[in-house]
Design an enzyme around this catalytic site. Structure first.
Site, PDB file in Angstrom:
ATOM      1  N   CYS A   6      29.629  45.402  35.728  1.00 23.38           N
ATOM      2  CA  CYS A   6      29.191  44.136  36.080  1.00 23.38           C
ATOM      3  C   CYS A   6      27.468  44.077  35.693  1.00 23.38           C
ATOM      4  O   CYS A   6      26.958  44.807  36.098  1.00 23.38           O
ATOM      5  CB  CYS A   6      29.304  43.282  37.016  1.00 23.38           C
ATOM      6  SG  CYS A   6      30.999  42.839  37.396  1.00 23.38           S
TER       7      CYS A   6
ATOM      8  N   ASP B 296      28.948  40.573  47.449  1.00 22.39           N
ATOM      9  CA  ASP B 296      29.939  40.405  46.606  1.00 22.39           C
ATOM     10  C   ASP B 296      30.519  38.831  46.946  1.00 22.39           C
ATOM     11  O   ASP B 296      31.300  38.358  46.221  1.00 22.39           O
ATOM     12  CB  ASP B 296      31.123  41.377  46.782  1.00 22.39           C
ATOM     13  CG  ASP B 296      30.333  42.712  46.056  1.00 22.39           C
ATOM     14  OD1 ASP B 296      29.811  42.829  45.540  1.00 22.39           O
ATOM     15  OD2 ASP B 296      31.327  43.644  46.594  1.00 22.39           O
TER      16      ASP B 296
ATOM     17  N   ARG C 184      39.063  42.201  36.350  1.00 21.16           N
ATOM     18  CA  ARG C 184      38.785  43.583  36.807  1.00 21.16           C
ATOM     19  C   ARG C 184      38.809  43.608  38.282  1.00 21.16           C
ATOM     20  O   ARG C 184      39.074  44.841  39.016  1.00 21.16           O
ATOM     21  CB  ARG C 184      37.220  43.766  36.456  1.00 21.16           C
ATOM     22  CG  ARG C 184      36.866  44.030  34.901  1.00 21.16           C
ATOM     23  CD  ARG C 184      35.705  44.438  34.670  1.00 21.16           C
ATOM     24  NE  ARG C 184      35.160  45.163  35.782  1.00 21.16           N
ATOM     25  CZ  ARG C 184      33.856  45.065  36.521  1.00 21.16           C
ATOM     26  NH1 ARG C 184      33.143  44.176  35.988  1.00 21.16           N
ATOM     27  NH2 ARG C 184      33.722  45.909  37.415  1.00 21.16           N
TER      28      ARG C 184
ATOM     29  N   ILE D 298      21.237  55.206  38.816  1.00 20.76           N
ATOM     30  CA  ILE D 298      21.896  56.029  39.430  1.00 20.76           C
ATOM     31  C   ILE D 298      21.076  57.251  39.767  1.00 20.76           C
ATOM     32  O   ILE D 298      21.438  58.408  40.214  1.00 20.76           O
ATOM     33  CB  ILE D 298      23.070  56.785  38.635  1.00 20.76           C
ATOM     34  CG1 ILE D 298      22.851  57.321  37.212  1.00 20.76           C
ATOM     35  CG2 ILE D 298      24.104  55.745  38.410  1.00 20.76           C
ATOM     36  CD1 ILE D 298      23.812  58.307  36.581  1.00 20.76           C
TER      37      ILE D 298
ATOM     38  N   LYS E   4      39.815  46.735  45.896  1.00 21.33           N
ATOM     39  CA  LYS E   4      39.221  47.525  44.725  1.00 21.33           C
ATOM     40  C   LYS E   4      38.151  48.424  45.000  1.00 21.33           C
ATOM     41  O   LYS E   4      38.403  49.438  44.352  1.00 21.33           O
ATOM     42  CB  LYS E   4      38.660  46.347  43.662  1.00 21.33           C
ATOM     43  CG  LYS E   4      37.896  46.891  42.595  1.00 21.33           C
ATOM     44  CD  LYS E   4      37.305  45.875  41.734  1.00 21.33           C
ATOM     45  CE  LYS E   4      35.996  45.546  42.069  1.00 21.33           C
ATOM     46  NZ  LYS E   4      34.814  46.382  41.612  1.00 21.33           N
ATOM     47  N   ASN E   5      37.245  48.099  45.597  1.00 24.54           N
ATOM     48  CA  ASN E   5      36.379  48.869  45.903  1.00 24.54           C
ATOM     49  C   ASN E   5      36.479  50.263  46.747  1.00 24.54           C
ATOM     50  O   ASN E   5      35.919  51.247  47.030  1.00 24.54           O
ATOM     51  CB  ASN E   5      34.943  48.230  46.591  1.00 24.54           C
ATOM     52  CG  ASN E   5      34.341  47.544  45.442  1.00 24.54           C
ATOM     53  OD1 ASN E   5      34.700  47.570  44.122  1.00 24.54           O
ATOM     54  ND2 ASN E   5      33.228  46.461  45.595  1.00 24.54           N
TER      55      ASN E   5
ATOM     56  N   ARG F 225      21.090  48.954  37.197  1.00 22.94           N
ATOM     57  CA  ARG F 225      22.005  49.613  38.230  1.00 22.94           C
ATOM     58  C   ARG F 225      21.526  50.944  38.023  1.00 22.94           C
ATOM     59  O   ARG F 225      22.510  51.874  37.534  1.00 22.94           O
ATOM     60  CB  ARG F 225      23.264  49.201  38.162  1.00 22.94           C
ATOM     61  CG  ARG F 225      23.418  47.785  38.499  1.00 22.94           C
ATOM     62  CD  ARG F 225      25.115  47.589  38.405  1.00 22.94           C
ATOM     63  NE  ARG F 225      25.605  47.911  39.450  1.00 22.94           N
ATOM     64  CZ  ARG F 225      27.139  47.320  39.678  1.00 22.94           C
ATOM     65  NH1 ARG F 225      27.730  46.897  39.014  1.00 22.94           N
ATOM     66  NH2 ARG F 225      27.859  47.756  40.890  1.00 22.94           N
TER      67      ARG F 225
END
Ligand code: EPU
Length: 420
Positions: A116, A308, A400, A123, A22-23, A121
């Site tokens: 999530c 993760d 997701r 930026i 996914k990432n 978080r």
């Protein structure tokens, strides 16, 4: 709303083929904006986040279609530079479209991304780095409006004060079509960054040093389309291995990225599981009771232990002999799953960034709500190890990031159903 009903107590046994990462897939889909033409991205997992990325591409006028784990893009007629707040909110990775749209179109308008809830978080590193590259950025009414001061973004020397994965990706995406050389010091070294660079190099980009702390990019005037296959998902690997360790049994993961999963493998091996690896394969056997992991498990940027994989390993350690300790160093709020594990009988004490797990003899089924993607997966792992039945709701978090997780678990002999 859909939920998973999991009945534990069965050992897991079998072989599964790992999904694509996914990432990696998400920034690579953003990168498909950069070449003026068509790309075929293979081994792309079928996930709600990937569908969100496809919606963003289409909204920009970059045609994107998806079938059989392949994404086809055509950015020849890209027409818009604005991503709606609604699309930005769907996932955290929407922010990497900022660097890609800027690189190609020299301007873009985005907003704060969703994703999530793992604590704040920010930026700030994305913004300050892009400013160094000659981009004017202003925030108004929740929108982030970015314009390149001269004709193209400019190469720059950027020292990150933390090796942020997303900020490193955004800088690379903007730099490949910038004027001159960009040097990123203290860049993230995650394998997914190298995968993104592999894709961009196939499109003609000049990037050196990915996988190391200093990445050097020489901007090109144009890139061309390519065909590329996304790397396997090392976090999905950690998840299925942790489930097998927790429930007991034997698993072979095919299509695995062995070296990249090593920081996780070297820790799970300490629980007494037998682990061996081969060409794109990982084998794990969980026989007798697991042991606690003696050294503190510190989550760190790659090649440290991945944040993760913290939640899923915690489920296995909840039923190990002895006490294990985690130290979460990447996100402020990444222990939200522990309440659900405690409901299933786990003995977990959380103090700030530390979680102390005293292994119990057995867990029992309970109803729980997935709190986030990896936290939700940890609840499935705990439920598979527990006696009785658990119901896990809010599974849209899990969808997701995991492709048909219930089919993979059932293939291993686990008892899991998706119900409405
Ligand atoms: N940070 C800042 N300022 C910034 C950027 C990051 O303070 O400008 C902080 C973050 O708040 C966090 C830390 O730096 O505390 C690490 O953030 P990073 O930017 O490295 O993470 P990310 O790009 O937001 C990606 C993955 C995450 C994974 C982290 C760390 C994607 C789409 N997401 O997030 O994956 O946990 O790197 O490896 O690639 C997941 O898959 O479940 C997931 C959350």
């Amino acid at each position: 709303m859909q939920k998973f009903v999991v009945t534990g107590g069965r050992r897991l046994r079998g072989e599964i083929k790992l999904q694509g990462s996914k990432n990696s897939a998400l920034p690579i889909m953003a990168a498909a904006i950069l070449p003026e033409g068509q790309c075929l991205i293979k081994n792309c997992p079928e996930l709600t986040d990937v569908y969100s990325a496809a919606r963003i591409l289409n909204s920009l006028g970059c045609k994107c279609s998806f079938s059989d784990n392949q994404v086809f893009t055509d950015s020849a007629l890209i027409s818009s530079t604005e991503i709606s707040e609604e699309l930005m909110r769907e996932m955290r990775s929407s922010i990497v479209f900022m660097g890609a749209v800027l690189g190609r179109m020299k301007e873009c308008t985005v907003s704060i991304p969703g994703g999530c809830e793992l604590g704040p978080r920010p930026i700030d590193m994305h913004i300050s780095s892009l400013r160094k590259m000659g981009i004017d950025i202003r925030e108004t009414g929740g929108r982030i409006i970015c314009r390149t001061r001269s004709e193209r973004p400019k190469g720059a020397k950027i020292n990150l004060n933390f090796p942020s994965v997303g900020a490193t990706e955004n800088i690379i995406l903007c730099a490949v079509l910038a004027d001159g050389e960009t040097v990123i010091n203290n860049a993230a070294r995650e394998p997914e960054i190298s995968d993104l660079c592999g894709f961009l190099r196939k499109c003609g980009a000049d990037i050196k040093g990915d996988g190391e702390s200093r990445i050097i990019i020489n901007g090109k005037e144009k890139l061309h389309g390519c065909e590329y296959s996304v790397m396997p998902d090392r976090i999905a690997a950690a998840t299925y291995l942790s489930m097998t360790a927790a429930a007991g049994g034997e698993i072979i993961l095919k299509n695995a990225c062995v070296a990249e999963t090593e920081p996780f493998l070297s820790v799970i091996e300490q629980t007494g599981c037998t682990v061996s690896t081969g060409e794109r394969k990982i084998y794990l056997r969980s026989g007798a009771r697991l042991h606690a992991v003696r050294d503190r498990i510190r989550t760190m940027p790659y090649p440290g232990f991945p944040t993760d994989a913290q939640a899923v390993l915690m489920s296995a350690l909840s039923v190990a002999d002895g006490t294990s300790v985690f130290e979460e160093n990447i996100f402020d709020c990444r222990y939200r799953h522990t309440q659900a594990l405690a409901k299933m009988g786990a003995d977990i004490q959380v103090m700030g960034k530390i979680a102390v797990i005293k292994g119990v003899n057995r867990l029992h089924g309970a109803n729980a709500e997935a709190t986030d993607l990896r936290g939700g997966a940890s609840m499935i792992a705990a439920a598979l190890a527990a006696e009785g039945t658990s119901e896990i709701s809010r599974i849209y978090h899990i969808d997701r990031g995991y492709e048909k997780i219930e089919e993979a678990v059932r293939l291993l002999g686990g008892d899991i159903k998706r119900v409405q």
